[in-house]
Design a protein around this motif. Structure first.
Motif, PDB file in Angstrom:
ATOM      1  N   TRP A  68       0.802  -1.217   0.000  1.00  0.00           N
ATOM      2  CA  TRP A  68       0.000   0.000   0.000  1.00  0.00           C
ATOM      3  C   TRP A  68       0.840   1.275   0.000  1.00  0.00           C
ATOM      4  O   TRP A  68       0.285   2.380  -0.006  1.00  0.00           O
ATOM      5  N   ARG A  69       2.155   1.137   0.003  1.00  0.00           N
ATOM      6  CA  ARG A  69       3.021   2.317   0.122  1.00  0.00           C
ATOM      7  C   ARG A  69       2.793   3.322  -1.015  1.00  0.00           C
ATOM      8  O   ARG A  69       2.653   4.515  -0.763  1.00  0.00           O
ATOM      9  N   ALA A  70       2.747   2.867  -2.243  1.00  0.00           N
ATOM     10  CA  ALA A  70       2.543   3.789  -3.370  1.00  0.00           C
ATOM     11  C   ALA A  70       1.161   4.428  -3.308  1.00  0.00           C
ATOM     12  O   ALA A  70       1.015   5.640  -3.527  1.00  0.00           O
ATOM     13  N   ALA A  71       0.155   3.629  -2.977  1.00  0.00           N
ATOM     14  CA  ALA A  71      -1.211   4.157  -2.915  1.00  0.00           C
ATOM     15  C   ALA A  71      -1.340   5.258  -1.859  1.00  0.00           C
ATOM     16  O   ALA A  71      -2.034   6.253  -2.077  1.00  0.00           O
ATOM     17  N   THR A  72      -0.667   5.064  -0.726  1.00  0.00           N
ATOM     18  CA  THR A  72      -0.748   6.093   0.316  1.00  0.00           C
ATOM     19  C   THR A  72      -0.142   7.405  -0.158  1.00  0.00           C
ATOM     20  O   THR A  72      -0.658   8.482   0.158  1.00  0.00           O
ATOM     21  N   CYS A  73       0.916   7.327  -0.941  1.00  0.00           N
ATOM     22  CA  CYS A  73       1.531   8.544  -1.480  1.00  0.00           C
ATOM     23  C   CYS A  73       0.608   9.232  -2.480  1.00  0.00           C
ATOM     24  O   CYS A  73       0.507  10.467  -2.504  1.00  0.00           O
ATOM     25  N   TRP A  74      -0.089   8.433  -3.302  1.00  0.00           N
ATOM     26  CA  TRP A  74      -1.047   9.010  -4.255  1.00  0.00           C
ATOM     27  C   TRP A  74      -2.193   9.698  -3.513  1.00  0.00           C
ATOM     28  O   TRP A  74      -2.638  10.787  -3.911  1.00  0.00           O
ATOM     29  N   VAL A  75      -2.690   9.082  -2.444  1.00  0.00           N
ATOM     30  CA  VAL A  75      -3.782   9.689  -1.665  1.00  0.00           C
ATOM     31  C   VAL A  75      -3.322  11.003  -1.043  1.00  0.00           C
ATOM     32  O   VAL A  75      -4.057  12.003  -1.066  1.00  0.00           O
ATOM     33  N   LEU A  76      -2.116  11.020  -0.490  1.00  0.00           N
ATOM     34  CA  LEU A  76      -1.588  12.259   0.068  1.00  0.00           C
ATOM     35  C   LEU A  76      -1.442  13.326  -1.023  1.00  0.00           C
ATOM     36  O   LEU A  76      -1.750  14.500  -0.802  1.00  0.00           O
ATOM     37  N   GLY A  77      -0.992  12.920  -2.188  1.00  0.00           N
ATOM     38  CA  GLY A  77      -0.880  13.854  -3.306  1.00  0.00           C
ATOM     39  C   GLY A  77      -2.232  14.435  -3.694  1.00  0.00           C
ATOM     40  O   GLY A  77      -2.354  15.634  -3.960  1.00  0.00           O
ATOM     41  N   LEU A  78      -3.260  13.592  -3.708  1.00  0.00           N
ATOM     42  CA  LEU A  78      -4.608  14.062  -4.018  1.00  0.00           C
ATOM     43  C   LEU A  78      -5.075  15.060  -2.958  1.00  0.00           C
ATOM     44  O   LEU A  78      -5.674  16.087  -3.287  1.00  0.00           O
ATOM     45  N   ALA A  79      -4.792  14.772  -1.699  1.00  0.00           N
ATOM     46  CA  ALA A  79      -5.170  15.698  -0.627  1.00  0.00           C
ATOM     47  C   ALA A  79      -4.459  17.046  -0.793  1.00  0.00           C
ATOM     48  O   ALA A  79      -5.072  18.110  -0.624  1.00  0.00           O
ATOM     49  N   PHE A  80      -3.173  17.010  -1.144  1.00  0.00           N
ATOM     50  CA  PHE A  80      -2.451  18.268  -1.378  1.00  0.00           C
ATOM     51  C   PHE A  80      -3.044  19.015  -2.574  1.00  0.00           C
ATOM     52  O   PHE A  80      -3.102  20.252  -2.569  1.00  0.00           O
ATOM     53  N   LEU A  81      -3.500  18.286  -3.594  1.00  0.00           N
ATOM     54  CA  LEU A  81      -4.142  18.936  -4.750  1.00  0.00           C
ATOM     55  C   LEU A  81      -5.458  19.594  -4.353  1.00  0.00           C
ATOM     56  O   LEU A  81      -5.787  20.681  -4.845  1.00  0.00           O
ATOM     57  N   VAL A  82      -6.214  18.954  -3.485  1.00  0.00           N
ATOM     58  CA  VAL A  82      -7.459  19.559  -2.984  1.00  0.00           C
ATOM     59  C   VAL A  82      -7.117  20.854  -2.257  1.00  0.00           C
ATOM     60  O   VAL A  82      -7.771  21.887  -2.458  1.00  0.00           O
ATOM     61  N   GLY A  83      -6.082  20.808  -1.424  1.00  0.00           N
ATOM     62  CA  GLY A  83      -5.643  22.018  -0.726  1.00  0.00           C
ATOM     63  C   GLY A  83      -5.226  23.109  -1.691  1.00  0.00           C
ATOM     64  O   GLY A  83      -5.544  24.290  -1.491  1.00  0.00           O
TER      65      GLY A  83
END
Length: 169
Positions: A68-83
């Motif tokens: 799940w390591r890559a997926a967690t980074c993608w989710v964090l990236g999506l959250a930063f994009l929302v911000g």
């Protein structure tokens, strides 16, 4: 050095979110800049990233977690994009490129301050912070503008971390 940050991206994201929240609260506490509604929305994103980063650090250490390591980074990236999206919307409202939300006035999460209440009772006009006015500008960018740039950069770093994690599999 970049590789070290990317290898520990969940921790870095958590620390950056904490740092951004601390900076926002310092501007409020020591600078006297009361947050408007959109400022508070931008903070909500960092609180979410703080929680996600902590949860993801636990998840990747559980059995099967490294998958799940890559997926967690993608989710964090999506959250930063929302911000970044919220910050761009806020900065655009400050520059009058588009209107901000109609109910864009706030005295902060805790309500009206004692000083504001005393001023109001004394008959003075109390002006709440507005989303379409930048109270602080540095190098031509407001706090929202700087937040947009930082969030976009963090989203890009999240993508790099995700790609790096995917290559490790």
């Amino acid at each position: 050095m970049l590789n070290l940050f990317l290898d520990r991206w969940r921790l870095v994201a958590l620390l950056v979110a904490a740092g951004m929240l601390a900076t926002a609260h310092a501007f409020e506490t020591f600078g006297g800049y009361a947050p408007c509604t959109l400022c508070l929305r931008q903070r909500e994103v960092y609180w979410t990233i703080l929680g996600l980063g902590a949860a993801f650090m636990v998840i990747v250490r559980m059995p099967g977690g490294p998958n799940w390591r890559a997926a967690t980074c993608w989710v964090l990236g999506l959250a930063f994009l929302v911000g970044a999206g919220i910050a761009i919307y806020h900065a655009g409202a400050e520059w009058k490129f588009w209107p901000g939300p109609q109910a864009c006035a706030s005295a902060g999460a805790g309500g009206v301050s004692a000083a504001d209440m005393a001023a109001f009772l004394a008959g003075e006009k109390v002006k709440p912070p507005a989303c379409d006015e930048a109270p602080w500008v540095f190098a031509g960018l407001s706090m929202a503008g700087w937040n947009a740039l930082i969030s976009l950069g963090l989203a890009a770093l999240s993508a790099l971390a995700a790609i790096r994690e995917h290559r490790k599999l």
